[in-house]
Design an enzyme around this catalytic site. Structure first.
Site, PDB file in Angstrom:
ATOM      1  N   GLU A   1       1.110   0.430  -7.133  1.00 57.75           N
ATOM      2  CA  GLU A   1       1.563   0.630  -5.802  1.00 57.75           C
ATOM      3  C   GLU A   1       0.552   0.860  -4.733  1.00 57.75           C
ATOM      4  OE1 GLU A   1       5.662   2.756  -4.112  1.00 57.75           O
ATOM      5  OE2 GLU A   1       3.810   4.079  -4.002  1.00 57.75           O
TER       6      GLU A   1
ATOM      7  N   TYR B   1       2.647  -2.723   2.890  1.00 59.01           N
ATOM      8  CA  TYR B   1       3.128  -1.919   1.638  1.00 59.01           C
ATOM      9  C   TYR B   1       3.079  -3.043   0.485  1.00 59.01           C
ATOM     10  CZ  TYR B   1       5.949  -0.158  -2.203  1.00 59.01           C
ATOM     11  OH  TYR B   1       6.637   0.114  -3.553  1.00 59.01           O
TER      12      TYR B   1
END
Length: 356
Positions: free
Chosen positions: A166, A78
């Site tokens: 993101e 991530y």
């Protein structure tokens, strides 16, 4: 990979009402692609972020599967970059636990979430990229590829005037390449005039039609789930007004800022937009006359009320500031079915009475 394209996360675990199709699915052949696409298109996808009502899938993305076999195993990370308003710096938030909700990772294993702050006046430094790649447990070519990836990610964040980029998951392939498998990019509306190419990608079908209408009228409007519509001028006053509504026993049905030029036309438009919400049981108008004169706003309210005709819900009006006395007199003598208030607590009491 066949991916539903809706403005909500959790699509892979989400399902289509009626046929149970996941919002993101792997197809091994063309027939399977057709089957999944048929199940998705036109269906209502329910995820953790959409709520039980879900969102209709009108577009899909078909992408190459990059989880191919090789010498080493694939690994999901991530990686995101956003503004940290507390420090006035940009911050990378990254973790070895990619492919799942970062909120769950932060709650259950906070030690696996790392942060790296970047001074915007200096920019992202090489040593910071190396530090992040090291914390992700990478080595060799994957280490070098991640450094390049992080630099590109930060460049994207800066050059698009984004408020967040993101990547989840960010994938290390079996041949040690670093790829963005999925991306969520939030843009600053105030900077869109500098990016006509990005503005052209706007999908109005994914937005609330009432919010679109309000935007075209230069009104700052956000629909909420409550029962009291509010019309204010200024974001700070809007937040205070919503607090008052909560304290009075109601729930805000919207955030609506008419701005500093609350003339009759804007006020009428604001009323019409609020009244489109069938859940609204009362409307609270809370205007502070600094630049704008309260008596002009009051006249705008009177004109708007007469133009719209019968307004089926109670209206509570609080006008304070320049010419507030004249404004209250104008409202009181208008013959309209409205309640005027001077103090916020009076307005709250009237809201409570209207909801009783």
């Amino acid at each position: 990979m066949v991916k539903s394209q809706i403005h909500a996360g959790g699509r892979g675990k989400g399902t289509i009402i009626g046929n149970g199709q996941n919002g993101v699915a792997l197809a091994k052949n063309h027939d399977k692609v057709r089957e999944i696409a048929t199940n998705l298109l036109g269906g209502t996808l329910v995820t953790k972020q959409t709520g039980p009502h879900g969102k209709v899938v009108s577009k899909i993305l078909i992408a190459q599967d990059v989880y191919y076999p090789g010498e080493s195993e694939t690994k999901e990370f991530y990686v995101s970059v956003l503004m940290d308003r507390g420090t006035g710096k940009n911050v990378f938030i990254y973790s070895t636990e990619g492919g799942m909700d970062i909120e769950e990772v932060a709650e259950h294993t906070p030690e696996k979430v790392h942060k790296e702050w970047v001074d915007p006046s200096v920019g992202l430094q090489d040593f910071q990229c190396r530090k992040m790649a090291f914390n992700l447990g990478l080595s060799g070519n994957a280490f070098k590829e991640m450094i390049k990836f992080l630099k590109s990610l930060y460049k994207t964040y800066i050059t698009t005037d984004a408020n967040m980029v993101e990547i989840n998951p960010c994938l290390k392939t079996s041949d040690n390449k670093i790829l963005a498998v999925d991306c969520k990019l939030g843009l600053d509306d105030n900077a869109l005039y500098r990016h006509p190419d990005l503005l052209a990608l706007r999908d109005l079908a994914e937005e609330d039609p009432t919010e679109i209408e309000a935007g075209e009228a230069d009104l700052n409007y956000v629909k909420l789930d409550g029962n009291v519509g509010c019309m204010v001028n200024g974001a700070g006053l809007a937040m205070a007004t919503m607090d008052i509504i909560k304290l009075s026993g109601g729930d805000p049905a919207n955030f609506l800022d008419v701005g500093g030029t609350a003339n009759a036309e804007r006020v009428e438009k604001a009323f019409r937009i609020i009244l489109k919400d069938p859940h609204v049981k009362a409307i609270l108008v809370n205007i502070f006359g600094g630049i704008v004169r309260c008596d002009r706003v009051a006249q705008g309210i009177v004109d708007a009320y007469k133009s719209i005709g019968n307004i089926p819900v109670p209206i509570i009006i609080r006008l304070q500031g320049t010419n507030a006395v004249e404004a209250k007199k104008l409202i009181d003598e208008s013959g309209l079915k409205v309640q005027s208030a001077i103090q916020l607590k009076e307005a709250a009491a009237e809201v409570a009475k209207a909801l009783a």
